[in-house]
Design an enzyme around this catalytic site. Structure first.
Site, mmCIF file in Angstrom:
data_model
loop_
_atom_site.group_PDB
_atom_site.id
_atom_site.type_symbol
_atom_site.label_atom_id
_atom_site.label_comp_id
_atom_site.label_asym_id
_atom_site.label_seq_id
_atom_site.Cartn_x
_atom_site.Cartn_y
_atom_site.Cartn_z
ATOM 1 N N ASN A 7 53.979 -4.275 63.608
ATOM 2 C CA ASN A 7 53.055 -4.669 62.905
ATOM 3 C C ASN A 7 51.531 -3.936 63.281
ATOM 4 O OD1 ASN A 7 50.830 -6.030 61.487
ATOM 5 N ND2 ASN A 7 51.301 -8.235 62.451
ATOM 6 N N ARG A 95 55.828 -4.454 59.087
ATOM 7 C CA ARG A 95 55.014 -5.519 58.078
ATOM 8 C C ARG A 95 54.074 -4.719 57.400
ATOM 9 N NH1 ARG A 95 50.110 -9.296 59.683
ATOM 10 N NH2 ARG A 95 49.974 -10.335 57.690
ATOM 11 N N HIS A 184 50.940 -14.008 53.400
ATOM 12 C CA HIS A 184 51.630 -14.819 54.259
ATOM 13 C C HIS A 184 53.197 -15.055 53.673
ATOM 14 C CE1 HIS A 184 47.877 -16.823 55.815
ATOM 15 N NE2 HIS A 184 48.281 -15.967 56.629
ATOM 16 N N ARG A 245 37.068 -17.240 56.955
ATOM 17 C CA ARG A 245 37.098 -16.780 55.377
ATOM 18 C C ARG A 245 36.671 -17.859 54.702
ATOM 19 N NH1 ARG A 245 42.690 -14.222 55.601
ATOM 20 N NH2 ARG A 245 42.272 -12.499 56.747
ATOM 21 N N GLU A 388 57.432 -14.931 61.941
ATOM 22 C CA GLU A 388 57.489 -13.754 60.702
ATOM 23 C C GLU A 388 58.416 -12.656 61.398
ATOM 24 O OE1 GLU A 388 53.246 -14.853 60.674
ATOM 25 O OE2 GLU A 388 53.366 -13.923 58.673
#
Ligand code: AMP
Length: 404
Positions: A7, A95, A184, A245, A388
């Site tokens: 990643n 990813r 996601h 956020r 993940e």
């Protein structure tokens, strides 16, 4: 078969090496602050009993190429006894954040795929360039391995047009691909599959709401195993209140900030992505700190948690409506897995929807899958640890087996 999952961020590479025959992690780590004088390299060798041996090294890593070679060096180190040669790695699973509406599933990387990922750089200017660097560096460091892209957006490609299209001039969608994509996806897909296994029912017969609450947060409405809506949008800024956020807000707020406060688009972008959410309201984006502050009587922390859980509850209600029948709610990621208080606040008062949770079960800490609904609840509620990296490794394996 050994698969390396990476990643790549703008100044970091996270890695995990999987033995796919034994389905276990052999090593994992991160190279951070790449390009700075004191880059931080952390490596964990996983021992047969599941514990690990950790090494940290602070030394300049000038670029991603040097970073990936540093990872290879430690993986083939004789004392580490992880692998003997880098050619033992059959494939590298990457990813990739934004696959737009081109990629509906995991894809073997070739020149065409790279140019399509490049095409989506304007939609993910922070992530896709870094992911492309990771791919190019991995191609040169592992010339004989297959390279596979696993997209955060792919799982959401089944969302119907009525849910993904914004009600703005249609040409913007046609010419600039402005629409909801969702993110996601790897996590939502993974926990949905785990939920089906746990419930002993085919995923294709299940309606689920999956709630990923980490520093970034999103929810997905999954009907008969397919995603039909999600809270994030064209970018990961939309939807739930997150660590830094804002999530959803009136689209006019940025105009107000420009007209009345003279803020530039760049200022506003930074404010909404990095200085809003929990941090914007109460000064910290770390949920542990927010809870501590609230317990000490901090009013801002209390209102931050009120807004945070209210938004999740509102989406549970709206996804309940569009799914037209709900079997299971899943909580996952750092906050979803570890904070009973948040889960309780989101689920309280939903008895009439058939959602009853067991307060004691909810409070019980523990690793692994945990059911927190009461026995007579029509809708099951489960906490499932996300993984993940494992999902990326499994997807990568599937693609290379199908490619012959
Ligand atoms: P993630 O992005 O999935 O790593 O999640 C990060 C968020 O999870 C941060 O807000 C952390 O404070 C929160 N988190 C992780 N572990 C715990 C824990 N044991 N208790 C409370 N919050 C946690």
């Amino acid at each position: 078969m050994k698969i390396l999952v990476i990643n790549t961020g703008s100044s970091s590479i996270k890695y995990e090496l999987f033995d796919m025959d034994m389905l276990k992690v052999l090593a994992a780590g991160t190279a951070e602050k790449i390009g700075e004088e004191s880059s931080v390299f952390t490596h964990k060798r996983i021992l047969p009993n599941g514990e690990y041996e950790k090494k940290t090294d602070i030394k300049r890593i000038s670029d991603h190429h040097v970073g990936l070679n540093r990872i290879v060096k430690i993986l083939i180190d004789k004392d580490q006894k992880i692998i003997k040669d880098k050619n033992e790695i059959t494939a590298v699973g990457h990813r990739v954040v934004h696959g737009g509406d081109t990629f509906h599933s995991t894809t073997l990387i070739n020149a065409k795929v790279i140019s399509a990922i490049e095409q989506y750089v304007p939609l993910a200017p922070l992530h896709n360039p870094a992911n492309l660097t990771g791919i190019k560096v991995a191609q040169s460091v592992f010339p004989d391995a297959l390279q596979v892209a696993v997209f955060d957006t792919a799982f959401h490609q089944t969302i119907p047009m009525k849910a993904f299209l914004y009600a703005i001039p249609y040409e913007l969608y046609e010419k600039h691909r402005i629409r909801k994509y969702g993110f996601h996806g790897t996590s939502h897909a993974y926990v949905a599959e785990c939920a089906a296994t746990y419930l002993g029912r085919p995923l294709t017969e299940l309606n689920l709401i999956t709630i990923h609450l980490g520093n970034g947060s999103s929810m997905a409405a999954i009907k008969n195993g397919k995603c039909i809506d999600t809270t994030m949008g064209m970018t990961p800024l939309a939807g739930l209140v997150m660590g830094t956020r804002s999530g959803d807000l009136d689209p006019s707020v940025p105009f107000f900030l420009t007209d009345n406060m003279g803020l530039s688009p760049k200022d506003i972008n930074r404010m909404l992505n990095q200085e809003s959410g929990l941090k914007g309201i109460c000064g910290t984006n770390d949920m542990r700190e927010v809870i501590k502050k609230m317990s000490a009587g901090d009013k801002r922390a209390k209102i931050a948690l009120d807004i945070y859980t209210y938004r999740i509850k509102k989406f549970i209600g709206s996804y309940f409506a569009v799914l037209e029948g709900l079997d299971c709610i899943v909580f996952t990621a750092g906050i979803g897995e570890n904070v009973p208080y948040i889960r309780e606040r989101c689920l309280k008062g939903l008895n009439r929807l058939g959602i009853k949770f067991d307060s004691e079960q909810n409070k019980k800490a523990g690793n692994g899958i945990k059911e927190i609904s009461s026995r007579d609840s029509k809708v099951k509620t489960i906490v499932i640890p996300t993984n993940e990296e494992l999902k990326i490794a499994l997807e990568t394996k599937k693609v290379i087996e199908n490619s012959g």
